[in-house]
Every structure is written in structure tokens, then in C-alpha cells.
Design an enzyme around this catalytic site. Sequence first.
Site, PDB file in Angstrom:
ATOM      1  N   TRP A 190       8.975  -7.025  -9.319  1.00 42.13           N
ATOM      2  CA  TRP A 190       7.512  -7.038  -9.303  1.00 42.13           C
ATOM      3  C   TRP A 190       7.036  -6.847 -10.747  1.00 42.13           C
ATOM      4  O   TRP A 190       7.492  -5.948 -11.441  1.00 42.13           O
ATOM      5  CB  TRP A 190       6.909  -5.930  -8.435  1.00 42.13           C
ATOM      6  N   GLU A 231       8.236 -10.181  -5.640  1.00 37.05           N
ATOM      7  CA  GLU A 231       7.110  -9.582  -4.908  1.00 37.05           C
ATOM      8  C   GLU A 231       5.770 -10.104  -5.430  1.00 37.05           C
ATOM      9  O   GLU A 231       5.446  -9.951  -6.607  1.00 37.05           O
ATOM     10  CB  GLU A 231       7.158  -8.054  -5.051  1.00 37.05           C
ATOM     11  N   LYS A 233       1.450 -10.521  -5.408  1.00 42.22           N
ATOM     12  CA  LYS A 233       0.312  -9.596  -5.369  1.00 42.22           C
ATOM     13  C   LYS A 233      -0.980 -10.380  -5.576  1.00 42.22           C
ATOM     14  O   LYS A 233      -1.007 -11.374  -6.292  1.00 42.22           O
ATOM     15  CB  LYS A 233       0.496  -8.546  -6.465  1.00 42.22           C
ATOM     16  N   ASP A 264       4.369  -7.148   0.320  1.00 42.42           N
ATOM     17  CA  ASP A 264       3.818  -5.786   0.328  1.00 42.42           C
ATOM     18  C   ASP A 264       2.531  -5.820   1.155  1.00 42.42           C
ATOM     19  O   ASP A 264       1.640  -6.642   0.898  1.00 42.42           O
ATOM     20  CB  ASP A 264       3.553  -5.349  -1.121  1.00 42.42           C
ATOM     21  N   HIS A 267      -0.850  -6.132  -0.572  1.00 46.23           N
ATOM     22  CA  HIS A 267      -1.028  -7.141  -1.618  1.00 46.23           C
ATOM     23  C   HIS A 267      -1.766  -8.398  -1.187  1.00 46.23           C
ATOM     24  O   HIS A 267      -1.591  -9.456  -1.790  1.00 46.23           O
ATOM     25  CB  HIS A 267       0.338  -7.523  -2.211  1.00 46.23           C
ATOM     26  N   HIS A 291       7.523  -4.421   1.796  1.00 45.52           N
ATOM     27  CA  HIS A 291       7.039  -3.158   1.258  1.00 45.52           C
ATOM     28  C   HIS A 291       5.944  -2.709   2.211  1.00 45.52           C
ATOM     29  O   HIS A 291       4.798  -3.140   2.111  1.00 45.52           O
ATOM     30  CB  HIS A 291       6.482  -3.333  -0.159  1.00 45.52           C
ATOM     31  N   ASP A 299      -5.623  -1.997  -2.366  1.00 44.16           N
ATOM     32  CA  ASP A 299      -4.178  -1.741  -2.371  1.00 44.16           C
ATOM     33  C   ASP A 299      -3.905  -0.313  -2.790  1.00 44.16           C
ATOM     34  O   ASP A 299      -3.371  -0.047  -3.860  1.00 44.16           O
ATOM     35  CB  ASP A 299      -3.525  -2.751  -3.343  1.00 44.16           C
ATOM     36  N   ASP A 301      -2.060   2.116  -1.428  1.00 42.87           N
ATOM     37  CA  ASP A 301      -0.735   2.712  -1.203  1.00 42.87           C
ATOM     38  C   ASP A 301      -0.797   4.050  -0.476  1.00 42.87           C
ATOM     39  O   ASP A 301      -0.131   5.003  -0.871  1.00 42.87           O
ATOM     40  CB  ASP A 301       0.029   2.840  -2.538  1.00 42.87           C
ATOM     41  N   ASP A 331       6.549   1.370   0.515  1.00 42.19           N
ATOM     42  CA  ASP A 331       5.920   1.453  -0.810  1.00 42.19           C
ATOM     43  C   ASP A 331       4.554   2.113  -0.696  1.00 42.19           C
ATOM     44  O   ASP A 331       3.548   1.445  -0.497  1.00 42.19           O
ATOM     45  CB  ASP A 331       5.803   0.052  -1.438  1.00 42.19           C
TER      46      ASP A 331
HETATM   47  C1  RNT Z   1       2.911  -2.671  -7.143  1.00 46.34           C
HETATM   48  C2  RNT Z   1       4.028  -3.098  -6.263  1.00 46.34           C
HETATM   49  C3  RNT Z   1       5.369  -2.492  -6.577  1.00 46.34           C
HETATM   50  C4  RNT Z   1       5.317  -1.052  -6.958  1.00 46.34           C
HETATM   51  C5  RNT Z   1       6.669  -0.425  -7.157  1.00 46.34           C
HETATM   52  C6  RNT Z   1       6.562   0.916  -7.791  1.00 46.34           C
HETATM   53  O1  RNT Z   1       1.706  -3.125  -6.704  1.00 46.34           O
HETATM   54  O2  RNT Z   1       3.695  -2.856  -4.940  1.00 46.34           O
HETATM   55  O3  RNT Z   1       6.206  -2.679  -5.494  1.00 46.34           O
HETATM   56  O4  RNT Z   1       4.607  -0.308  -6.034  1.00 46.34           O
HETATM   57  O5  RNT Z   1       7.475  -1.281  -7.864  1.00 46.34           O
HETATM   58 ZN    ZN Z   2       5.245  -3.075  -3.447  1.00 46.18          ZN
END
Ligand code: RNT
Ligand code: ZN
Length: 424
Positions: A190, A231, A233, A264, A267, A291, A299, A301, A331
Site C-alpha cells: 500500500w 491495496e 484506496k 480495505d 477504501h 483489510h 476511512d 479505521d 486494519d
Molecule cells: C492505509 C491502508 C494500509 C495501512 C497499513 C498500516 O489507508 O489501509 O493498509 O492501514 O498499511
Molecule cells: Zn488497509
Amino acid sequence: MNFQPSDKQILTAYNVARERYAAFGVDAEAAMDVLKTVPISLHCWQGDDVGGFEDPERGLSGGIMATGNYPGKARNIDELRSDLDKAYSLIPGDHRLALHGSYLDSPTKVPRDALKPEHFASWVDWAKSNNHGLDFNPTFFSHDLADDGFTLSHADAGIRQFWIDHGIATREISASFGAALGSPSINNVWIPDGYKDMPADRLAPRQRLIDALDEIFAVDINPAHNLDAVECKLFGLGSESYVVGSHEFYLGYAASRQKLLCLDAGHFHPTETIADKLSSILFYVPEILLHVSRGVRWDSDHVVTLTDDLQSIMQEIVRCDALERVHIGLDFFDASINRIGAWAIGTRNACRALLMALLEPRDLLRAYENEGDFTGRLALLEELKGLPFGAVWDYYCQRQEAPVGMAFMDEIREYERTVLSKRG
Ligand code: RNT
Ligand code: ZN
């Protein structure tokens, strides 16, 4: 207050639940047998707010942010491992750990393009003795050469080369994990690259990213040791207008290079769910990495809770019969609550949602659907939400020797009192 059911209550409730599910043609024993074979990859970075051990003074960059100031954060590798050991003991089943490049174990600073398997050897020893598989991530953020928001797609060839070499180094480290532990390590790329405001050229950075990725992946590595993932986004903090590695970019890249795609949950657009994407993407890429996260308005988290979204993701994996091809990683990073609690709550929820999915009467639902009985399909889907799945979950936890119900919080409070509160 004692919230705990007695052993007898757990068993009695389970026996009733098993019969309720059997009436729909579902075998609860078989569901638990499958559940215990599915590892979840816990993310090391929940334990220290994505800080890592490369340079403890350095702040987080790359458009990701951990908010909160809960005391007791792990300050070094020993503390992080101790916290992880605690978290795993609260989660039923055997699970994996996803490391990041910045979590190296070295007394001296090692440039990221010079990282070697030896800098992670102590993690392998720890994983081996605890029966954890390992996964890996190159760290393309929190670094002087990433501070202008570009890494692999940087316009400067020298900076690009530094990050390409980092990517190559991490594949070798990841392969060393897989070789030592007998289970492939997924190395997930990523990068934060993107622009805060409207770009004049969207094409050139993407061309540079393709070329850089192709260089990173130029050497074939035994897939029994390492699997490469990319990954995508939608946007990040400071890259609101343009992200080089968008969904379309990486879907095309992963399909054309036969790499894993990492989805993710945070994302995408807020009403877009990754659950619906699995049955499409599985046709085009060999495997998928998830993720699993929870975005609140953006986003953000947040710790994964037992939302409809989480349930749909797990349902889709099970309904597509894709437990072998979809790897479940987490994640999220919440620094405002007990960090071990965050791991335990989020991972237990991922397991619970997977159990719910495994308890679904798939044949019956499909029969309704194929007969055009959409009323029956909707009625049954709603009825299932009220079936005693919690009784199966409690029994499963007990059988796996993990805490049942709220008992895991007693352990977290005790750990906080005896360990975390002693940290400065
Ligand atoms: C960031 C991504 C990525 C990170 C990690 C720490 O938006 O989701 O996966 O969260 O690499
Ligand atoms: Zn991620």
C-alpha cells in the site's frame, strides 16, 4: 456483577441452538469445525498506533492517522509481543500476524532499502513458538522520502528507486517468513501516493507506478513462501483529489499480473461495500486479501463491530466457497481505548461474523431464490438474525479454551492493572 453463564448453561443453550439450526438443515458442529481452520491476520500496528520501531520519535505520515491517547501503548518489541500474546489468548482459534517494515528488530537504524530477513528473525522465532503464520507489508510512509506524498510513483527517479528497492527487500523478508513457518506470507503493497488538490496529469504517476511495481515483482518467488498483494484506496488525508493507486488501477494491475488484490473496507465510497465485489473479482485474480476495517463517515479505521457490512463480507466469502482464496486480515487502529481490547473486540467480531455466515442455510436460501420465492428468501434471511447463534459462539469459545462472553474484559482489566499501568 457476574455476567458469566455457567458451563451447564453454555451447554444447554448450545444444544437448543444446534437443534434450531438443524431444523433448517444446518450442522452447527460442521460450522465450528470450519471456523477453527480459518486464520485471521491480526495487524501489529493496532498495538502502537502504527508507530513501529524504526524511529520512535518520528510521527505518522502517509495520510493515515491514529487518534486517541489511551495509556499503556507498547513502546518496544517485547511489550508489543506481550500485548499480542494477551490478545491472541482472548480469541478462539489459531491466528496470524501481519507485520510492517517499520517493526524491525535491530539495535541500529537500517535504511528501508537495506532491510533483510535477519532484521525480522526474532519475529519468526516468536511466531513459530506461538503457532502464528506471518504476513508482511512494506512501509511506504512515515519517512523523509515519503513526506511529499509520493513514493513508487514519485517523479524523481532516485526516490522511486529507493522505494522499489524497499519493495524488493520486503518480498525477500516475506518469503523468509513463509519458508520458515510453512505457510505463505502475503506481502501487501500500500502506498499513499496522491495529490491534495486537482492534478494536471493523472496519467504519468500511474505509468510510473506500473513500471515500479513490475520492477518490484520482476523476480519470481515461490508462491508457497510469498504472495504479492496490492491495496487500492479512494482517498487519504492530504490526497483527497487524486490517489495514484485507485481501485481501477490495482484491479487492472492485479488481474493482468495475476497478483492478489487487497480490499480495505474503508477504501471506497461510504455506501459502497467490498462484500459485493468479491464474487466479481474472484473471477479475475488468483486470491484476495481483505483489510477488514470500519469507516465512520470516512476511512477512520474504527474497531470492527458486528455490522451488517461485516456480516455481508463473511457471507460472501462463505457463499462463494472462497475461504481458501480470500485471506482475512484486519486494519483498524484506535488509540482511544485499550489497544488489546481493540484487537480482541475486533477479531472476535470477525470470527463471530464468520460463524454466522457458516451457520447460514445456504441450500434453502438458494432454493427459494431459484424458485423465484423472494418473499421466502427475505423472510428467512430476517429470521436467521434471531436464531441463537450466540449460543453456538459461546460454546465454540469454551471449546477453544478462549474466554466466553465478557470474561475477556476481566482479563484485559487485570492486564491493564498489572502490566499496562506500569508503562511510563
Ligand atoms: C492505509 C491502508 C494500509 C495501512 C497499513 C498500516 O489507508 O489501509 O493498509 O492501514 O498499511
Ligand atoms: Zn488497509
